[in-house]
Design a protein around this motif. Structure first.
Motif, PDB file in Angstrom:
ATOM      1  N   GLN A  15     -69.164 -24.543 -63.671  1.00 36.73           N
ATOM      2  CA  GLN A  15     -68.708 -25.167 -62.433  1.00 36.73           C
ATOM      3  C   GLN A  15     -67.684 -26.264 -62.718  1.00 36.73           C
ATOM      4  O   GLN A  15     -66.657 -26.364 -62.020  1.00 36.73           O
ATOM      5  CB  GLN A  15     -69.888 -25.737 -61.650  1.00 36.73           C
ATOM      6  N   SER A  16     -67.943 -27.060 -63.730  1.00 40.24           N
ATOM      7  CA  SER A  16     -67.047 -28.175 -64.042  1.00 40.24           C
ATOM      8  C   SER A  16     -65.640 -27.700 -64.371  1.00 40.24           C
ATOM      9  O   SER A  16     -64.650 -28.277 -63.893  1.00 40.24           O
ATOM     10  CB  SER A  16     -67.602 -28.991 -65.210  1.00 40.24           C
ATOM     11  N   ILE A  17     -65.518 -26.654 -65.173  1.00 43.15           N
ATOM     12  CA  ILE A  17     -64.173 -26.215 -65.570  1.00 43.15           C
ATOM     13  C   ILE A  17     -63.485 -25.415 -64.471  1.00 43.15           C
ATOM     14  O   ILE A  17     -62.256 -25.461 -64.351  1.00 43.15           O
ATOM     15  CB  ILE A  17     -64.201 -25.440 -66.900  1.00 43.15           C
ATOM     16  N   VAL A  18     -64.254 -24.697 -63.635  1.00 38.27           N
ATOM     17  CA  VAL A  18     -63.644 -23.978 -62.520  1.00 38.27           C
ATOM     18  C   VAL A  18     -63.097 -24.961 -61.491  1.00 38.27           C
ATOM     19  O   VAL A  18     -62.063 -24.722 -60.857  1.00 38.27           O
ATOM     20  CB  VAL A  18     -64.643 -22.999 -61.874  1.00 38.27           C
ATOM     21  N   GLU A  19     -63.776 -26.090 -61.323  1.00 42.45           N
ATOM     22  CA  GLU A  19     -63.336 -27.086 -60.349  1.00 42.45           C
ATOM     23  C   GLU A  19     -62.068 -27.813 -60.775  1.00 42.45           C
ATOM     24  O   GLU A  19     -61.441 -28.495 -59.973  1.00 42.45           O
ATOM     25  CB  GLU A  19     -64.454 -28.095 -60.093  1.00 42.45           C
ATOM     26  N   SER A  86     -61.207 -23.023 -54.661  1.00 45.28           N
ATOM     27  CA  SER A  86     -62.284 -23.932 -55.027  1.00 45.28           C
ATOM     28  C   SER A  86     -63.564 -23.179 -55.385  1.00 45.28           C
ATOM     29  O   SER A  86     -63.788 -22.043 -54.956  1.00 45.28           O
ATOM     30  CB  SER A  86     -62.560 -24.924 -53.899  1.00 45.28           C
ATOM     31  N   TYR A  87     -64.412 -23.829 -56.159  1.00 47.89           N
ATOM     32  CA  TYR A  87     -65.678 -23.257 -56.611  1.00 47.89           C
ATOM     33  C   TYR A  87     -66.668 -23.174 -55.457  1.00 47.89           C
ATOM     34  O   TYR A  87     -66.773 -24.084 -54.629  1.00 47.89           O
ATOM     35  CB  TYR A  87     -66.255 -24.140 -57.718  1.00 47.89           C
ATOM     36  N   SER A  88     -67.407 -22.071 -55.417  1.00 51.07           N
ATOM     37  CA  SER A  88     -68.508 -21.950 -54.449  1.00 51.07           C
ATOM     38  C   SER A  88     -69.592 -21.063 -55.036  1.00 51.07           C
ATOM     39  O   SER A  88     -69.327 -20.221 -55.912  1.00 51.07           O
ATOM     40  CB  SER A  88     -68.017 -21.371 -53.118  1.00 51.07           C
ATOM     41  N   ARG A  89     -70.824 -21.244 -54.557  1.00 47.66           N
ATOM     42  CA  ARG A  89     -71.954 -20.439 -55.005  1.00 47.66           C
ATOM     43  C   ARG A  89     -72.824 -20.136 -53.808  1.00 47.66           C
ATOM     44  O   ARG A  89     -73.190 -21.041 -53.043  1.00 47.66           O
ATOM     45  CB  ARG A  89     -72.747 -21.181 -56.078  1.00 47.66           C
ATOM     46  N   PRO A  92     -79.180 -16.364 -53.675  1.00 42.28           N
ATOM     47  CA  PRO A  92     -80.464 -16.920 -54.133  1.00 42.28           C
ATOM     48  C   PRO A  92     -80.287 -18.149 -55.020  1.00 42.28           C
ATOM     49  O   PRO A  92     -79.371 -18.232 -55.825  1.00 42.28           O
ATOM     50  CB  PRO A  92     -81.076 -15.762 -54.929  1.00 42.28           C
ATOM     51  N   GLU A  93     -81.161 -19.107 -54.842  1.00 40.01           N
ATOM     52  CA  GLU A  93     -81.252 -20.284 -55.705  1.00 40.01           C
ATOM     53  C   GLU A  93     -82.719 -20.515 -56.045  1.00 40.01           C
ATOM     54  O   GLU A  93     -83.551 -20.508 -55.129  1.00 40.01           O
ATOM     55  CB  GLU A  93     -80.676 -21.522 -55.008  1.00 40.01           C
ATOM     56  N   PRO A  94     -83.070 -20.732 -57.306  1.00 46.18           N
ATOM     57  CA  PRO A  94     -82.197 -20.700 -58.478  1.00 46.18           C
ATOM     58  C   PRO A  94     -81.468 -19.357 -58.616  1.00 46.18           C
ATOM     59  O   PRO A  94     -81.935 -18.336 -58.091  1.00 46.18           O
ATOM     60  CB  PRO A  94     -83.160 -20.928 -59.645  1.00 46.18           C
ATOM     61  N   PRO A  95     -80.332 -19.355 -59.291  1.00 43.94           N
ATOM     62  CA  PRO A  95     -79.486 -18.164 -59.351  1.00 43.94           C
ATOM     63  C   PRO A  95     -80.198 -16.946 -59.931  1.00 43.94           C
ATOM     64  O   PRO A  95     -81.016 -17.049 -60.842  1.00 43.94           O
ATOM     65  CB  PRO A  95     -78.325 -18.604 -60.246  1.00 43.94           C
ATOM     66  N   THR A  96     -79.870 -15.805 -59.346  1.00 38.54           N
ATOM     67  CA  THR A  96     -80.327 -14.507 -59.848  1.00 38.54           C
ATOM     68  C   THR A  96     -79.108 -13.597 -59.943  1.00 38.54           C
ATOM     69  O   THR A  96     -77.970 -14.035 -59.717  1.00 38.54           O
ATOM     70  CB  THR A  96     -81.351 -13.882 -58.904  1.00 38.54           C
ATOM     71  N   ALA A  97     -79.338 -12.332 -60.232  1.00 35.35           N
ATOM     72  CA  ALA A  97     -78.238 -11.374 -60.270  1.00 35.35           C
ATOM     73  C   ALA A  97     -77.595 -11.216 -58.905  1.00 35.35           C
ATOM     74  O   ALA A  97     -76.462 -10.731 -58.798  1.00 35.35           O
ATOM     75  CB  ALA A  97     -78.741 -10.019 -60.778  1.00 35.35           C
ATOM     76  N   GLY A  98     -78.288 -11.639 -57.840  1.00 35.31           N
ATOM     77  CA  GLY A  98     -77.740 -11.549 -56.497  1.00 35.31           C
ATOM     78  C   GLY A  98     -76.927 -12.751 -56.074  1.00 35.31           C
ATOM     79  O   GLY A  98     -76.352 -12.765 -54.981  1.00 35.31           O
ATOM     80  N   ILE A 101     -70.909 -16.244 -57.374  1.00 30.68           N
ATOM     81  CA  ILE A 101     -70.120 -17.410 -57.760  1.00 30.68           C
ATOM     82  C   ILE A 101     -68.652 -17.053 -57.580  1.00 30.68           C
ATOM     83  O   ILE A 101     -68.181 -16.039 -58.109  1.00 30.68           O
ATOM     84  CB  ILE A 101     -70.396 -17.827 -59.211  1.00 30.68           C
ATOM     85  N   ALA A 102     -67.930 -17.880 -56.818  1.00 30.69           N
ATOM     86  CA  ALA A 102     -66.529 -17.595 -56.513  1.00 30.69           C
ATOM     87  C   ALA A 102     -65.669 -18.804 -56.846  1.00 30.69           C
ATOM     88  O   ALA A 102     -66.159 -19.928 -56.974  1.00 30.69           O
ATOM     89  CB  ALA A 102     -66.373 -17.217 -55.040  1.00 30.69           C
ATOM     90  N   GLY A 103     -64.381 -18.565 -56.956  1.00 35.12           N
ATOM     91  CA  GLY A 103     -63.425 -19.613 -57.283  1.00 35.12           C
ATOM     92  C   GLY A 103     -62.452 -19.115 -58.330  1.00 35.12           C
ATOM     93  O   GLY A 103     -62.769 -18.199 -59.108  1.00 35.12           O
ATOM     94  N   ARG A 104     -61.258 -19.704 -58.360  1.00 36.20           N
ATOM     95  CA  ARG A 104     -60.250 -19.240 -59.307  1.00 36.20           C
ATOM     96  C   ARG A 104     -60.708 -19.458 -60.748  1.00 36.20           C
ATOM     97  O   ARG A 104     -61.058 -20.554 -61.146  1.00 36.20           O
ATOM     98  CB  ARG A 104     -58.926 -19.971 -59.067  1.00 36.20           C
ATOM     99  N   GLY A 105     -60.729 -18.378 -61.502  1.00 30.14           N
ATOM    100  CA  GLY A 105     -61.102 -18.446 -62.904  1.00 30.14           C
ATOM    101  C   GLY A 105     -62.575 -18.261 -63.184  1.00 30.14           C
ATOM    102  O   GLY A 105     -62.985 -18.293 -64.348  1.00 30.14           O
ATOM    103  N   THR A 106     -63.396 -18.071 -62.149  1.00 36.01           N
ATOM    104  CA  THR A 106     -64.835 -17.921 -62.406  1.00 36.01           C
ATOM    105  C   THR A 106     -65.114 -16.784 -63.376  1.00 36.01           C
ATOM    106  O   THR A 106     -66.017 -16.867 -64.212  1.00 36.01           O
ATOM    107  CB  THR A 106     -65.608 -17.678 -61.101  1.00 36.01           C
TER     108      THR A 106
END
Length: 308
Positions: A15-19, A86-89, A92-98, A101-106
């Motif tokens: 997340q930090s580097i995508v942002e 921009s980063y978005s998620r 399901p949380e906590p994350p699963t295969a479903g 995660i979106a954003g440039r470079g994810t």
């Protein structure tokens, strides 16, 4: 199945580097972040500056290192294509295969930056690697002309410290790729004769001849292979003309061509020659073709058992 212990750390770094925007050639902010992060994690780091530039690759390796060479280079690129997203998620949380995660470079290729970093850190934590074994290399400029990797390779060759193995991170559906298409960047310049649009015969439209040539090139078989499919043409940029009622005397287009022919050293030349033939067939006098950068298909070693 329980989540791996490093999941939160991986997701946080990702997340930090995508942002941080890093559209070529403005990669410095993400590069500086990675230098600080990797240093805090106990790795030795280096900003490898490109010639006559303030742009730099990020190099990092575990300490200690007995020599100035690492046997294995684990590498990908820090730069991304425009525009910044921009980063978005979501999901399901906590994350699963479903989880999405979106954003440039994810995926391309900050997902690889994060995964490779955590992989090396986990191996360091178990004492499985040291500096002579592995080095992280995150390069600039991959999305434009590969100048970051070219410089890294040149420096390693000059020093006599080329690695034995390189592991490249790119989106491959989590499979080990046996090769990839080559690439070629081309600019086509079309020359016409200016005139008033009310008198079509008074001029020659550079836009028109360029469009006819581009459509013919897109539809043509520029070269194909069983493994890599068809050579494809993307018309990324087009400019031409000065006003709607003026016949344009100049136009140009910038192309990104994915080469499906080998060998690596000359496959792109075959495609360039075929593209030139198309331009000549449309208009023998109107076009100038410039392709300053290119290479044919690249074969990689994929018959490995997956062990480090």
């Amino acid at each position: 199945m329980s989540a791996p212990s490093y999941r939160d750390k991986l997701l946080s770094l990702h997340q930090s580097i995508v942002e941080i925007p890093s559209i070529s050639p403005a990669e410095a902010d993400v590069g500086n972040f990675l230098i600080d992060y990797l240093t805090e994690q106990g790795l030795a780091t280096e900003r490898q500056f490109l010639p006559s530039s303030d742009r730099f690759n990020v190099l990092a390796w575990p300490e200690p290192r007995a020599s100035n060479r690492s046997r294995i280079v684990v590498t990908t690129h820090m730069d991304v294509v425009p525009p910044y997203l921009s980063y978005s998620r979501s999901g399901p949380e906590p994350p699963t295969a479903g989880t999405v995660i979106a954003g440039r470079g994810t995926s391309d290729a900050k997902g690889s930056v994060a995964a490779q970093t955590l992989a090396v850190l986990e191996l360091m934590a178990t004492g499985s690697v040291k500096g002579d074994d592995v080095m992280l290399v995150f390069v600039v400029g991959e999305e434009v002309n590969g100048d970051g990797m070219i410089h890294f390779s040149d420096v390693m060759t000059e020093r006599g410290t080329r690695p034995s193995v390189a592991i490249f991170g790119e989106p491959t559906n989590s499979t080990l790729a046996c090769g990839h298409k080559g690439g070629m960047a081309c600019n086509i310049f079309a020359k016409g004769i200016s005139g008033h649009s009310g008198y079509p015969k008074s001029g020659k439209s550079a836009n028109e001849v360029l469009m006819r040539a581009l459509v013919k090139a897109i539809d043509a078989d520029l070269g194909n292979s069983e493994l890599y499919g068809n050579t494809t043409v993307n018309v990324g940029l087009m400019t031409g003309g000065i006003a709607p009622n003026v016949i344009p005397d100049a136009a140009n287009a910038s192309l990104a061509i994915r080469i499906a022919l080998g060998p690596q050293e000359s496959g792109h030349i075959i495609v360039k020659d075929r593209l030139q033939e198309i331009l000549t067939s449309v208009d023998s006098d109107a076009f100038t073709l410039e392709c300053p950068f290119g290479f044919g298909v690249v074969e990689t070693k994929c018959d490995v058992d997956g062990t480090f």
